[in-house]
Design an enzyme around this catalytic site. Sequence first.
Site, PDB file in Angstrom:
ATOM      1  N   GLY A  14       0.821  -1.202   0.000  1.00 51.33           N
ATOM      2  CA  GLY A  14       0.000   0.000   0.000  1.00 51.33           C
ATOM      3  C   GLY A  14       0.857   1.256   0.000  1.00 51.33           C
TER       4      GLY A  14
ATOM      5  N   ARG B  40       1.074  -5.212  -5.369  1.00 52.83           N
ATOM      6  CA  ARG B  40       1.254  -6.441  -4.590  1.00 52.83           C
ATOM      7  C   ARG B  40       1.460  -7.574  -5.581  1.00 52.83           C
ATOM      8  NH1 ARG B  40      -2.269  -3.361  -1.371  1.00 52.83           N
ATOM      9  NH2 ARG B  40      -1.628  -3.304   0.829  1.00 52.83           N
TER      10      ARG B  40
ATOM     11  N   ASP C 143       4.708  -4.730   6.340  1.00 57.03           N
ATOM     12  CA  ASP C 143       5.106  -6.079   6.743  1.00 57.03           C
ATOM     13  C   ASP C 143       5.101  -7.073   5.589  1.00 57.03           C
ATOM     14  OD1 ASP C 143       2.363  -6.105   6.506  1.00 57.03           O
ATOM     15  OD2 ASP C 143       1.971  -6.973   8.472  1.00 57.03           O
TER      16      ASP C 143
ATOM     17  N   THR D 260       4.193   2.781   5.822  1.00 50.41           N
ATOM     18  CA  THR D 260       2.815   2.317   5.960  1.00 50.41           C
ATOM     19  C   THR D 260       2.073   3.268   6.891  1.00 50.41           C
ATOM     20  OG1 THR D 260       1.393   0.586   6.886  1.00 50.41           O
ATOM     21  CG2 THR D 260       3.641   0.679   7.708  1.00 50.41           C
TER      22      THR D 260
ATOM     23  N   ASP E 271      -0.308   2.600   8.780  1.00 49.35           N
ATOM     24  CA  ASP E 271      -0.838   1.906   9.958  1.00 49.35           C
ATOM     25  C   ASP E 271       0.052   2.002  11.195  1.00 49.35           C
ATOM     26  OD1 ASP E 271      -3.139   1.088   8.652  1.00 49.35           O
ATOM     27  OD2 ASP E 271      -2.211  -0.746   7.906  1.00 49.35           O
TER      28      ASP E 271
ATOM     29  N   ASP F  40       2.259   0.005  12.265  1.00 48.14           N
ATOM     30  CA  ASP F  40       2.164  -1.282  12.967  1.00 48.14           C
ATOM     31  C   ASP F  40       3.436  -2.118  12.913  1.00 48.14           C
ATOM     32  OD1 ASP F  40       2.007  -1.761  10.250  1.00 48.14           O
ATOM     33  OD2 ASP F  40       0.309  -3.148  10.374  1.00 48.14           O
TER      34      ASP F  40
ATOM     35  N   ARG G  13      -6.838  -2.027   9.930  1.00 46.65           N
ATOM     36  CA  ARG G  13      -7.426  -3.372   9.941  1.00 46.65           C
ATOM     37  C   ARG G  13      -6.983  -4.182  11.150  1.00 46.65           C
ATOM     38  NH1 ARG G  13      -5.385  -5.192   5.370  1.00 46.65           N
ATOM     39  NH2 ARG G  13      -3.691  -6.317   6.383  1.00 46.65           N
TER      40      ARG G  13
END
Length: 327
Positions: free
Chosen positions: A15, A76, A107, A130, A132, A134, A176
């Site tokens: 992403g 991807r 990741d 990213t 996120d 995360d 998510r």
Amino acid sequence: MASTIKRIGVLTSGGDAPGMNAAVRAVVRACIYYDIEVFGVYKGYDGLINANIKQLYVRSVSNILSRGGTFLLTARSEEFRTKEGREKAYENFKKFDLDALVVIGGDGSFTGANIFSQEFDVPVIGIPGTIDNDLAGTDFTIGFDTACNTAREAIDKIRDTASSHERLFFVEVMGRDAGFIAVNSAIGGGAVAMVVPEHNWTIDALIKRLRKGAANKKASNVVVIAEGCQLGNAYEVADAVKKELGYFDIRVTVLGHLQRGGSPTTMDRVLASRLGVAAVEGLRHGESKVMVGMINNEIAYTPIGQAIKTEKRLGAEEFRIAKILSI
């Protein structure tokens, strides 16, 4: 090791995130500063498989610092998940006489980079890009601050109409598996509650919070929901609340991919620039199979496998502060 690194490839994968262009720019200019040739791999790992690779120069990255997205494009790659696909990628890696690879992504991108590096003994460094936030091994990932600002700006505007009509808004943000965007935009936007994957909220608890706000005569109520929360999406949560609190005029806003776009904030530009330079310098000094991150404002190198597997958790302090401020 420094003398053996003469050509570096750089790609963006997974992403997109605001600040990826700034990271690519930093990698390119750091390479040229250290007299290293640098090649852009277009469309992520698919570009490595299909030899979509071009040499980059100082002017190749002019005027991209303020642009969102990634000019190298991203995708991807299902083919890269196969051994045959990675063998094609390695053939092109050698065809262009590359010595190392810089991968900017999350990741999934790092998982591919780690496998590729292990299979073919390719020096690889990952840069965390990213929204996120995360990934373990860095306090912040590239794009996170911009995404939080985008969400917070939307919440500010939603609050204006919520106040005018005394409405309850449910605002769904990305996340998510992690609620970092939800927590930060909720605190920054003055939300009455936030629902995230890491917290075992119940509809009853949420209703209790909203009733308390109504009793305190709050002029507007905004609830921020991470897309991966256990209670469902924003529409499902809104429907459940409506059944119990029918007196609320309820609206739902899903921000979606709006959070991925836009010009990166100063924080993301500086972070991306520092990590891009550190990635090149790390490769020159023998670092490989690591992710470069920022911990306590210092550059840190973390094994890619550890960065992927270690769960990055939200701190209890954010929940405590949000609860105090929601009265």
